[in-house]
Structure formats: C-alpha cells, structure tokens
Scaffold this motif. Structure first.
Motif, PDB file in Angstrom:
ATOM      1  N   SER A 450      52.625 -29.769  -9.961  1.00 55.94           N
ATOM      2  CA  SER A 450      52.377 -29.484 -11.370  1.00 55.94           C
ATOM      3  C   SER A 450      50.903 -29.686 -11.702  1.00 55.94           C
ATOM      4  N   TYR A 451      50.396 -28.816 -12.530  1.00 52.77           N
ATOM      5  CA  TYR A 451      49.012 -28.887 -12.995  1.00 52.77           C
ATOM      6  C   TYR A 451      49.026 -28.782 -14.516  1.00 52.77           C
ATOM      7  N   ARG A 452      48.301 -29.684 -15.166  1.00 51.64           N
ATOM      8  CA  ARG A 452      48.190 -29.629 -16.630  1.00 51.64           C
ATOM      9  C   ARG A 452      46.905 -28.921 -16.995  1.00 51.64           C
ATOM     10  N   ILE A 453      47.066 -27.807 -17.665  1.00 47.73           N
ATOM     11  CA  ILE A 453      45.919 -26.972 -18.033  1.00 47.73           C
ATOM     12  C   ILE A 453      45.283 -27.555 -19.291  1.00 47.73           C
ATOM     13  N   THR A 454      44.008 -27.843 -19.181  1.00 42.24           N
ATOM     14  CA  THR A 454      43.284 -28.391 -20.327  1.00 42.24           C
ATOM     15  C   THR A 454      42.410 -27.349 -21.002  1.00 42.24           C
ATOM     16  N   LYS A 455      41.944 -26.369 -20.216  1.00 43.33           N
ATOM     17  CA  LYS A 455      41.110 -25.314 -20.771  1.00 43.33           C
ATOM     18  C   LYS A 455      41.571 -23.989 -20.200  1.00 43.33           C
ATOM     19  N   ALA A 456      41.436 -22.933 -20.957  1.00 48.46           N
ATOM     20  CA  ALA A 456      41.783 -21.591 -20.480  1.00 48.46           C
ATOM     21  C   ALA A 456      41.020 -20.569 -21.312  1.00 48.46           C
ATOM     22  N   ALA A 457      40.745 -19.446 -20.680  1.00 49.17           N
ATOM     23  CA  ALA A 457      40.048 -18.357 -21.356  1.00 49.17           C
ATOM     24  C   ALA A 457      40.665 -17.044 -20.911  1.00 49.17           C
ATOM     25  N   GLY A 458      40.730 -16.097 -21.816  1.00 49.27           N
ATOM     26  CA  GLY A 458      41.303 -14.803 -21.506  1.00 49.27           C
ATOM     27  C   GLY A 458      42.072 -14.260 -22.685  1.00 49.27           C
ATOM     28  N   PRO A 459      42.769 -13.183 -22.488  1.00 51.59           N
ATOM     29  CA  PRO A 459      42.976 -12.499 -21.201  1.00 51.59           C
ATOM     30  C   PRO A 459      41.977 -11.372 -20.968  1.00 51.59           C
ATOM     31  N   GLU A 460      41.891 -10.976 -19.685  1.00 54.80           N
ATOM     32  CA  GLU A 460      41.217  -9.747 -19.272  1.00 54.80           C
ATOM     33  C   GLU A 460      42.314  -8.814 -18.779  1.00 54.80           C
ATOM     34  N   ARG A 461      42.554  -7.772 -19.523  1.00 52.90           N
ATOM     35  CA  ARG A 461      43.703  -6.894 -19.216  1.00 52.90           C
ATOM     36  C   ARG A 461      43.287  -5.789 -18.251  1.00 52.90           C
ATOM     37  N   LEU A 462      44.085  -5.639 -17.161  1.00 57.59           N
ATOM     38  CA  LEU A 462      43.875  -4.577 -16.162  1.00 57.59           C
ATOM     39  C   LEU A 462      45.112  -3.705 -16.125  1.00 57.59           C
ATOM     40  N   GLY A 463      44.905  -2.404 -16.244  1.00 53.58           N
ATOM     41  CA  GLY A 463      46.016  -1.462 -16.205  1.00 53.58           C
ATOM     42  C   GLY A 463      46.362  -1.048 -14.790  1.00 53.58           C
ATOM     43  N   ALA A 464      47.541  -0.485 -14.632  1.00 51.76           N
ATOM     44  CA  ALA A 464      48.008  -0.045 -13.313  1.00 51.76           C
ATOM     45  C   ALA A 464      47.330   1.268 -12.934  1.00 51.76           C
ATOM     46  N   GLU A 465      47.105   1.447 -11.623  1.00 50.40           N
ATOM     47  CA  GLU A 465      46.519   2.689 -11.116  1.00 50.40           C
ATOM     48  C   GLU A 465      47.645   3.625 -10.711  1.00 50.40           C
ATOM     49  N   TRP A 466      48.133   4.354 -11.677  1.00 49.25           N
ATOM     50  CA  TRP A 466      49.297   5.204 -11.438  1.00 49.25           C
ATOM     51  C   TRP A 466      48.994   6.346 -10.460  1.00 49.25           C
ATOM     52  N   TRP A 467      47.692   6.700 -10.293  1.00 55.13           N
ATOM     53  CA  TRP A 467      47.356   7.843  -9.436  1.00 55.13           C
ATOM     54  C   TRP A 467      47.336   7.496  -7.947  1.00 55.13           C
ATOM     55  N   ARG A 468      47.522   6.204  -7.596  1.00 54.24           N
ATOM     56  CA  ARG A 468      47.532   5.800  -6.187  1.00 54.24           C
ATOM     57  C   ARG A 468      48.945   5.597  -5.676  1.00 54.24           C
ATOM     58  N   SER A 469      49.896   6.329  -6.119  1.00 55.36           N
ATOM     59  CA  SER A 469      51.293   6.127  -5.764  1.00 55.36           C
ATOM     60  C   SER A 469      51.502   6.183  -4.253  1.00 55.36           C
ATOM     61  N   GLY A 470      52.084   5.127  -3.703  1.00 54.85           N
ATOM     62  CA  GLY A 470      52.477   5.113  -2.298  1.00 54.85           C
ATOM     63  C   GLY A 470      51.396   4.737  -1.317  1.00 54.85           C
ATOM     64  N   GLN A 471      50.148   4.589  -1.722  1.00 54.83           N
ATOM     65  CA  GLN A 471      49.090   4.256  -0.775  1.00 54.83           C
ATOM     66  C   GLN A 471      49.189   2.785  -0.361  1.00 54.83           C
ATOM     67  N   PRO A 504      53.481   2.272  -8.072  1.00 55.06           N
ATOM     68  CA  PRO A 504      53.032   3.053  -9.216  1.00 55.06           C
ATOM     69  C   PRO A 504      53.680   2.618 -10.526  1.00 55.06           C
ATOM     70  N   SER A 505      54.791   1.890 -10.401  1.00 54.11           N
ATOM     71  CA  SER A 505      55.459   1.465 -11.623  1.00 54.11           C
ATOM     72  C   SER A 505      55.019   0.075 -12.079  1.00 54.11           C
ATOM     73  N   ALA A 506      53.973  -0.465 -11.438  1.00 54.51           N
ATOM     74  CA  ALA A 506      53.498  -1.794 -11.820  1.00 54.51           C
ATOM     75  C   ALA A 506      52.978  -1.766 -13.259  1.00 54.51           C
ATOM     76  N   VAL A 507      53.174  -2.871 -13.905  1.00 55.41           N
ATOM     77  CA  VAL A 507      52.749  -2.945 -15.300  1.00 55.41           C
ATOM     78  C   VAL A 507      51.376  -3.587 -15.373  1.00 55.41           C
ATOM     79  N   THR A 508      50.895  -3.752 -16.579  1.00 51.92           N
ATOM     80  CA  THR A 508      49.546  -4.295 -16.757  1.00 51.92           C
ATOM     81  C   THR A 508      49.495  -5.774 -16.392  1.00 51.92           C
ATOM     82  N   ARG A 509      48.264  -6.228 -16.110  1.00 49.71           N
ATOM     83  CA  ARG A 509      48.038  -7.632 -15.790  1.00 49.71           C
ATOM     84  C   ARG A 509      47.081  -8.225 -16.843  1.00 49.71           C
ATOM     85  N   ASP A 510      47.411  -9.440 -17.304  1.00 49.99           N
ATOM     86  CA  ASP A 510      46.525 -10.180 -18.189  1.00 49.99           C
ATOM     87  C   ASP A 510      46.014 -11.405 -17.433  1.00 49.99           C
ATOM     88  N   TYR A 511      44.728 -11.379 -17.068  1.00 50.15           N
ATOM     89  CA  TYR A 511      44.131 -12.443 -16.259  1.00 50.15           C
ATOM     90  C   TYR A 511      43.556 -13.536 -17.153  1.00 50.15           C
TER      91      TYR A 511
END
Length: 545
Positions: A450-471, A504-511
């Motif tokens: 377990s880790y207790r988070i004391t500070k955090a910053a974000g998010p940085e949102r990254l979208g999925a690359e739908w045009w790279r299907s199957g690579q 290709p069906s991956a959803v967005t990521r919030d870093y």
C-alpha cells in the motif's frame, strides 16, 4: 534515334574455365580432361579442356563415346555451384584492373566477364595495351582466354566469342558486328535455329529485316539484343563489388600476409583518401577495404560511420576493430599483392574549426565511440533510442542501430510533457482510491504493498490510436535474414518477440503523476471513464527518479 555510346567495355571469354581452374587447383591432372553431368538419365559432357576439344570431343556428347575415342581421358563430375562461386571470386579479383566488373551470366554462370574500363585504360597505356596485359596475364596462369574492347557490352561479348581479340572503335562498330553470325547476340538455341532456317546467318542480313515480323516470331528479346549490341539501346551491367566513388590503392612488389601489415597499409591509404576527400570538400559514410590475394581471390571488409567523415585515424580504427572481430576468418592465402581502400555514400562535408574558439559538445566523440563499438561488436549490437510519431508511451520510442544517424528527431516529445525515467514494459494493474468521477488518487496498492498518495497532478488525457488496428508493438526494426551462401549452413531465423497487439477498441487514458509519503513518484493512469455499469481500471506505467 541512335544512342551515342560513350562508355567502353572489355569482355573476357574463357571457354575452358572449369577444366583450366581444376587443373590449376590440382596439378596432378594432366592430359585431356572433361566434366560430365547427368542429363535425362545419360551422362553427357558439360565442359572440356582445349586438348579434349582438339581430339574431336564436343559438348553434349555421351561420356561412353568420349571414353571410346580417348581411352586416357580424365573424367570428373561437374560441380556447378563450386565453379560458380570460384568464378565469382575470379571476377572480383579483376577489380584490380577496373572497379566495375560483372559476370555476364546470360549464357552460362561462368566463363564470361565484362569490365567497364571507361577512364581506366590510360593506366595501362591505352586500350590495346590493357587488353594485351589482361590476356597475357591470364594465359600465363594457364587459362584459355579471348577478349575484346568495344563501345557496348553486346559488341564486346560478340567480338570476343566470334572474332579474334581486338579493340573496336565506335566508328567501326557496325562493320565489326555485321560480319558476325546471329549467335553473337546471346540468343537462345531456339532463336538461332529459327533464324538459320530463315536463311539469316549473319547480323548484316538480320539488321535490315522488318522488326515487327521478327518480334512476332522471335519475341522482343531478339530486337533488344540487336539494339544493345549496336548501341541503340543502353545495356547496363551489375557490378559484383560495391561501386567505389573514390579509392586509393597500393601494390606490393612482394606479397604480404600479416594482418598488422594490412592494417598499417589501410591507415596509410586512409590518410591518402582523406586528403583527396578534403580537397574536394567531401566526406563518406561507407568504407570498403579490398585485399587482393595472389591466388585470385578478394577479401572485402566494409565499415560504416554514423555520419560523414574523412578522419584517417577514425577510419583506421574502424577497420582495426572490424579486423579484430574477424581475426579468426582472416586468411591471406599465398599472400596479398594489392590493397584498395574505397568509399561510397559520399556527400558534402565542410571543414571544421579546430582552434581555440571551436565548440565541442561531445557529440562527435559519442558518434565515433558508437562507430567503433559497432565495428567491433556488430551493427545490431549497438542500439540507440529513436522517437516514433505516436503519443502512446509504450510506442513513442524504439531501438534502432546506432549507425542509423538522425540529425534532428522530428517526433521528439515536447519539453512540457512529464515522462518517467523508467517505463514499465507492460502497465501493471493497481488498486486506487480516488474521488469519483475525476478526483485525484488518494492511495494505491501495487504488488500487495500500500502507498499513501500525498501529492498528485493531472490528468493528461491520451486517446486511442484507432488507425493501428491489429499491429504488434515493435521495439526494434525486424531483421531480414540473409540467404546462406553456397556451402554455408542456414542460420536460425531471428527471434521475434510476441509482444502485445494494439487494441483498436481501447479507451482513453488519463495519466497522473502521484507522489507518496516517502517521496516516491509514480506515473499511473486510469483507462476509461466512470460509467454507471462499469468502473475504469487503474495501471502503474512508470517510475520517476
């Protein structure tokens, strides 16, 4: 419109190359010698020496009949792959006369050589002197040979096969070819037989005939050979060795054999070549060292530099490291009588300031270190990171050979983006406590800790690359296997890691950049959004310093 020939070609015809070569390799072979091969269940003559030919034997003849005619006939089964490889070495050895040498394998894989002697003949005292020199040298070695120099490859081949050895000037090209038979065009036996049935036995009879009817009956290849021989259509040769744009060479009155002597000569030639390049404001990336052995074989060592250079010390070190790696394969045979250092991939290279005001950022030393390590360990053993045009972190960089120089990465991430020092190969799932829906993480559990988070910053949102299907995720460029040489054992196929394919069906990521109570900083992300029927999944993707 006629294409005005501007180049000069020398053709060498060695009709008894297989038997002459075997007799040189095995001095115990004496008397008439023939080589046979099995054709349709019968043993037929495939090659013979000049003595067997004078005795009346002919190619394609039954072996039993040949033995009946010459009881003392020496017989060997022909080994075509071995002879082809030996003739290729023999062709490479002729690069000591001209840097452009090719095996003319239209009729057979051995027996015919062609040299582009444009701008070279003056080194021998002229074309006629060069032809005499090469023919005399080969005849002294025991080869039966004829040769010719002409403005086209087809004409040189035709004259060397069907006329006496001579030099054909451009103005005499048509007259020299017209007197030759149609077989001088390197045609198939069926084409020659068909032309003979039509009563066309010489090129003078063939040339004025209607081209459309000839093409309809014999194909376009007949007209192509005809136009190439007369210089109407250009015929290009494929040199066996890399084309040298600049070179320096040294001939030895007595053959040398020690590797140290070879490397010392390479250093001297690098100085000579460096001065030549500097005078022209040029540099080179690829360097070739050709070692000409007295037994008609050529050893070649090639090294690459990551960027243009003409530094003799650096070039000499590259060859020294490469020679150290290949020291077990070095074989000087009966000695080396000539060494040539050639360059390719030449480009403009301005002079560099070496005075007190020169700026030294260390990049040149780093590149030279990469060059030396690549020469010693192999190109694929020294890699560097190259950025890729993507915003997905695990795809944003890949490993490429350090020799592949990129001056300014076009896809380098912006300085405002926070990226961890260590990126995990595969994001690892974690348990997170966070305020729903967009609150910052408060604590996490990773690998049962377990880790207790004391500070955090974000998010940085990254979208999925739908045009790279199957690579599939690729960390390094795929290695293309080299086909094995004759007699060489095939190598195992290169290892290809079965990494994860892009979804290709991956959803967005919030870093988020999260810091715990101990000061450890993590790069975590939430995949997906909070929806009523499903919860997003959290992952740990990297660690900051």
């Amino acid at each position: 419109m006629s294409l005005r020939p501007t180049r000069r070609f020398l053709s060498l015809f060695l009709p008894h190359w297989p038997t002459d070569y075997l007799k040189r390799a095995d001095p115990t072979l004496s008397g008439p010698l023939v080589l046979y091969e099995r054709i349709k269940g019968g043993l037929r003559l495939a090659a013979m020496d000049i003595e067997a030919g004078r005795a009346g034997l002919r190619l394609g003849q039954n072996l039993a009949d040949a033995r009946a005619m010459l009881p003392d006939l020496s017989v060997r089964e022909i080994d075509r792959p071995m002879l082809e490889a030996a003739f290729a070495d023999f062709a490479d050895w002729h690069s000591n006369a001209s840097p452009l040498v090719a095996v003319l394998g239209d009729v057979a894989r051995f027996g015919d050589l062609v040299l582009d002697i444009t701008g070279v003949a003056h080194l021998f005292g002229g074309e006629r002197a060069m032809l005499i020199t090469l023919l005399t040298r080969l005849r002294a070695l025991g080869y039966t040979v004829a040769g010719a120099i002409a403005p086209t490859i087809g004409a040189a081949w035709a004259v060397s096969h069907f006329a006496r050895s001579q030099v054909v000037q451009e103005e005499a090209l048509s007259a020299a070819l017209d007197a030759l038979p149609v077989g001088a065009l390197r045609l198939s036996p069926e084409q020659i037989a068909g032309l003979t049935q039509m009563g066309l036995t010489s090129l003078a009879q063939l040339r004025p005939r209607d081209r459309k009817s000839l093409q309809a009956r014999f194909g376009i290849s007949l007209l192509t050979r005809l136009d190439q021989a007369y210089g109407i259509l250009e015929e290009r040769m494929t040199p066996r060795l890399p084309i040298a744009e600049r070179y320096a060479e040294r001939r030895f009155p007595e053959p040398i054999g020690l590797l140290d002597d070879v490397l010392m000569t390479a250093q001297d030639l690098a100085v000579q070549l460096g001065h030549q390049l500097q005078a022209e404001g040029l540099g080179a990336q690829t360097f070739h060292l050709f070692l000409y052995r007295v037994d008609h074989k050529v050893m070649a060592l090639s090294v690459n530099s990551a960027r243009l250079t003409r530094d003799p010390a650096h070039i000499a070190k590259l060859f020294a490291h490469r020679a150290e790696r290949l020291s077990g394969e070095y074989d000087a045979g009966f000695g080396i009588d000539m060494i040539r250092l050639a360059v390719s991939s030449v480009g403009e290279l301005d002079g560099t300031q070496l005075g007190a005001f020169a700026t030294d950022d260390g990049a040149a030393d780093l590149i030279q270190l990469q060059d030396r390590m690549s020469s010693r360990l192999g190109t694929m053993a020294v890699l560097r990171t190259q950025f890729v045009a993507t915003h997905i972190p695990e795809r944003a960089a890949r490993l490429v050979p350090a020799m592949v120089h990129a001056a300014t990465p076009a896809n380098q991430p912006g300085p405002s983006l926070q990226r961890p020092l260590r990126l995990l190969p595969v994001p690892e799932p974690i348990a997170i406590n966070a305020e729903v829906p967009d609150g910052l993480p408060a604590s996490m559990i990773w690998r049962r800790v377990s880790y207790r988070i004391t500070k955090a910053a974000g998010p940085e949102r990254l979208g999925a690359e739908w045009w790279r299907s199957g690579q599939r995720l690729q960390l390094a460029p795929p290695e293309i296997p080299r086909p094995p040489k004759p007699g060489e054992k095939p190598k195992a196929p290169p290892y290809v890691p079965q990494l994860e394919r892009f979804n290709p069906s991956a959803v967005t990521r919030d870093y988020y950049v999260a810091e715990d109570a101990m000061g450890r900083r993590f790069w975590i992300y939430r995949e997906g959004l909070y929806v009523p029927d499903a919860s997003p999944v959290w992952y740990l993707h990297g660690l900051f310093a």
